[in-house]
Design a protein around this motif. Structure first.
Motif, short mmCIF file in Angstrom:
data_model
loop_
_atom_site.label_atom_id
_atom_site.label_comp_id
_atom_site.label_asym_id
_atom_site.label_seq_id
_atom_site.Cartn_x
_atom_site.Cartn_y
_atom_site.Cartn_z
N MET A 1 0.85 -1.19 0.00
CA MET A 1 0.00 0.00 0.00
C MET A 1 0.88 1.24 0.00
O MET A 1 1.78 1.38 0.83
CB MET A 1 -0.90 0.01 1.24
N ARG A 2 0.62 2.14 -0.97
CA ARG A 2 1.30 3.42 -1.02
C ARG A 2 0.24 4.49 -0.77
O ARG A 2 -0.74 4.57 -1.51
CB ARG A 2 1.95 3.63 -2.39
N ALA A 3 0.43 5.29 0.26
CA ALA A 3 -0.58 6.27 0.66
C ALA A 3 0.03 7.65 0.83
O ALA A 3 1.09 7.79 1.45
CB ALA A 3 -1.26 5.83 1.95
N LEU B 1 -0.46 18.58 8.24
CA LEU B 1 0.41 17.41 8.25
C LEU B 1 0.31 16.68 6.92
O LEU B 1 -0.78 16.50 6.39
CB LEU B 1 -0.01 16.46 9.38
N ILE B 2 1.46 16.27 6.39
CA ILE B 2 1.51 15.37 5.24
C ILE B 2 2.20 14.10 5.69
O ILE B 2 3.26 14.13 6.31
CB ILE B 2 2.27 15.99 4.05
N ARG B 3 1.56 12.96 5.38
CA ARG B 3 2.11 11.66 5.74
C ARG B 3 2.28 10.83 4.47
O ARG B 3 1.30 10.59 3.76
CB ARG B 3 1.20 10.93 6.73
N ASP B 4 3.49 10.43 4.19
CA ASP B 4 3.77 9.51 3.08
C ASP B 4 4.06 8.14 3.66
O ASP B 4 4.94 8.01 4.53
CB ASP B 4 4.98 10.00 2.27
N VAL B 5 3.35 7.13 3.17
CA VAL B 5 3.48 5.78 3.73
C VAL B 5 3.62 4.77 2.60
O VAL B 5 2.89 4.82 1.60
CB VAL B 5 2.24 5.40 4.57
N ILE B 6 4.57 3.85 2.75
CA ILE B 6 4.63 2.64 1.95
C ILE B 6 4.61 1.48 2.93
O ILE B 6 5.47 1.42 3.83
CB ILE B 6 5.88 2.57 1.07
N GLN B 7 3.65 0.59 2.81
CA GLN B 7 3.52 -0.49 3.77
C GLN B 7 3.26 -1.80 3.04
O GLN B 7 2.42 -1.87 2.14
CB GLN B 7 2.38 -0.21 4.74
N VAL C 1 7.66 5.45 6.56
CA VAL C 1 6.75 6.54 6.90
C VAL C 1 7.55 7.83 6.97
O VAL C 1 8.60 7.89 7.62
CB VAL C 1 6.05 6.30 8.26
N ARG C 2 7.03 8.87 6.30
CA ARG C 2 7.66 10.20 6.33
C ARG C 2 6.61 11.24 6.70
O ARG C 2 5.50 11.25 6.14
CB ARG C 2 8.27 10.56 4.97
N LEU C 3 6.94 12.12 7.64
CA LEU C 3 6.04 13.17 8.10
C LEU C 3 6.58 14.55 7.75
O LEU C 3 7.76 14.84 7.96
CB LEU C 3 5.84 13.09 9.62
N THR C 4 5.69 15.38 7.22
CA THR C 4 5.97 16.80 7.01
C THR C 4 4.93 17.57 7.81
O THR C 4 3.73 17.47 7.55
CB THR C 4 5.86 17.18 5.52
N ARG D 1 -1.57 -8.00 15.96
CA ARG D 1 -2.68 -7.48 15.15
C ARG D 1 -2.20 -6.92 13.82
O ARG D 1 -2.90 -6.99 12.82
CB ARG D 1 -3.41 -6.40 15.95
N GLY D 2 -1.01 -6.33 13.80
CA GLY D 2 -0.50 -5.68 12.59
C GLY D 2 0.32 -4.48 12.98
O GLY D 2 0.78 -4.36 14.13
N PHE D 3 0.51 -3.55 12.05
CA PHE D 3 1.30 -2.35 12.30
C PHE D 3 0.48 -1.14 11.90
O PHE D 3 -0.01 -1.04 10.77
CB PHE D 3 2.60 -2.40 11.50
N GLY D 4 0.30 -0.20 12.83
CA GLY D 4 -0.50 0.99 12.58
C GLY D 4 0.36 2.15 12.13
O GLY D 4 1.13 2.71 12.92
N SER D 5 0.23 2.53 10.86
CA SER D 5 1.01 3.65 10.32
C SER D 5 0.15 4.89 10.11
O SER D 5 0.60 5.87 9.53
CB SER D 5 1.69 3.24 9.01
N HIS D 6 -1.11 4.84 10.57
CA HIS D 6 -2.03 5.99 10.65
C HIS D 6 -2.65 6.40 9.32
O HIS D 6 -3.53 7.27 9.33
CB HIS D 6 -1.37 7.20 11.33
N ASN D 7 -2.26 5.83 8.19
CA ASN D 7 -3.11 5.98 7.02
C ASN D 7 -4.31 5.05 7.20
O ASN D 7 -4.24 4.02 7.89
CB ASN D 7 -2.35 5.65 5.74
N LEU D 8 -5.46 5.41 6.64
CA LEU D 8 -6.66 4.63 6.88
C LEU D 8 -6.57 3.24 6.28
O LEU D 8 -7.18 2.29 6.79
CB LEU D 8 -7.88 5.38 6.33
N GLY D 9 -5.82 3.11 5.20
CA GLY D 9 -5.60 1.78 4.64
C GLY D 9 -4.93 0.84 5.64
O GLY D 9 -5.22 -0.36 5.68
N SER D 10 -4.06 1.39 6.47
CA SER D 10 -3.42 0.60 7.52
C SER D 10 -4.44 0.19 8.57
O SER D 10 -4.44 -0.97 9.04
CB SER D 10 -2.30 1.42 8.17
N ASP D 11 -5.35 1.10 8.95
CA ASP D 11 -6.41 0.75 9.90
C ASP D 11 -7.23 -0.42 9.37
O ASP D 11 -7.59 -1.34 10.12
CB ASP D 11 -7.35 1.94 10.12
#
Length: 239
Positions: free
Chosen positions: A46-48, A58-64, A77-80, A121-131
């Protein structure tokens, strides 16, 4: 000729809404653009790209990536925050260990490792796809009810995911209500209805619906007071 890439690809957009906030009279306070590839070995990536427009923006870039059983494999995970670099971190998971290497504006270089269980349970990276992917670890053979998971790992315990990214540990449960038909702008879907309950970091009540087709894609969510957030899948393209 090169061999064609063997994967399925889905792309989508989730809009974030907020009620009763004077800064957002049209209710739109954020957006998540995502792309998921399902590979021949069972791995899903997942790329979000997530934007939160409240203060500070906040901008969050996630590859999971998860394996065929939705156990986490690796993540970035990258945060701006407020238009400035905040932090970026790479994560790796085995059946028994999780580790990260990163760099943040406040702390400089960071790293940690911890023992985990494949039953996590998994890993929560705070993008909704991760939820949504967290629900894949629920034992559906037990039917409706609540299952609790210990030693959950997240990038942050902040409800906006605006700290770290590092390791944060939590305890929480998934309450399952069964399958429901949900209609959103992207279409009508048969969904598993869940709520995250019993958190140890004071998260307000959070119900959400994910597709019951085995991809566990995020369709709709509601977070009650004091946030008054809601989320809806606005677009879905299957390639």
């Amino acid at each position: 000729m090169p061999k064609p890439v063997s994967n399925r690809c889905l792309t989508g957009r989730i809009d974030y809404f907020i009620d009763g906030h004077p800064d957002f009279p049209d209710r739109l306070w954020g957006v998540e653009h995502w792309r998921m590839t399902h590979h021949a070995d069972g791995h899903r990536v997942m790329r979000a790209y997530c934007e939160l427009h409240d203060d500070p923006p906040l901008i969050r870039d996630v590859i999971q990536c998860v394996d065929a059983d939705y156990h986490p494999h690796d993540s970035f995970v990258r945060l701006t925050s407020d238009n400035r670099f905040f932090g970026s971190t790479w994560y790796r998971f085995s059946d028994h260990e999780a580790e990260y290497q990163g760099f943040t504006a406040k702390r400089g270089r960071i790293n940690d490792s911890t023992t985990i269980s494949r039953a996590m349970r998994g890993f929560g990276s705070h993008n909704l796809g991760s939820d949504a992917w967290l629900t894949a670890r629920y034992d559906y053979s037990r039917g409706t009810g609540t299952q609790y998971f210990e030693g959950n790992l997240l990038t942050s315990l902040d409800h906006r995911g605006a700290t770290g990214p590092e390791f944060a540990r939590s305890r929480s449960g998934l309450e399952y209500f069964g399958i429901e038909t949900v209609t959103v702008p992207a279409g009508t879907f048969e969904c598993h209805h869940f709520a995250i309950v019993g958190t140890n970091h004071n998260h307000p009540p959070y119900d959400y619906w994910v597709t019951a087709d085995g991809d566990f894609l995020y369709v709709k969510g509601i977070v009650t007071e004091p946030y008054n957030w809601s989320f809806e899948l606005m677009e879905l393209v299957v390639a």
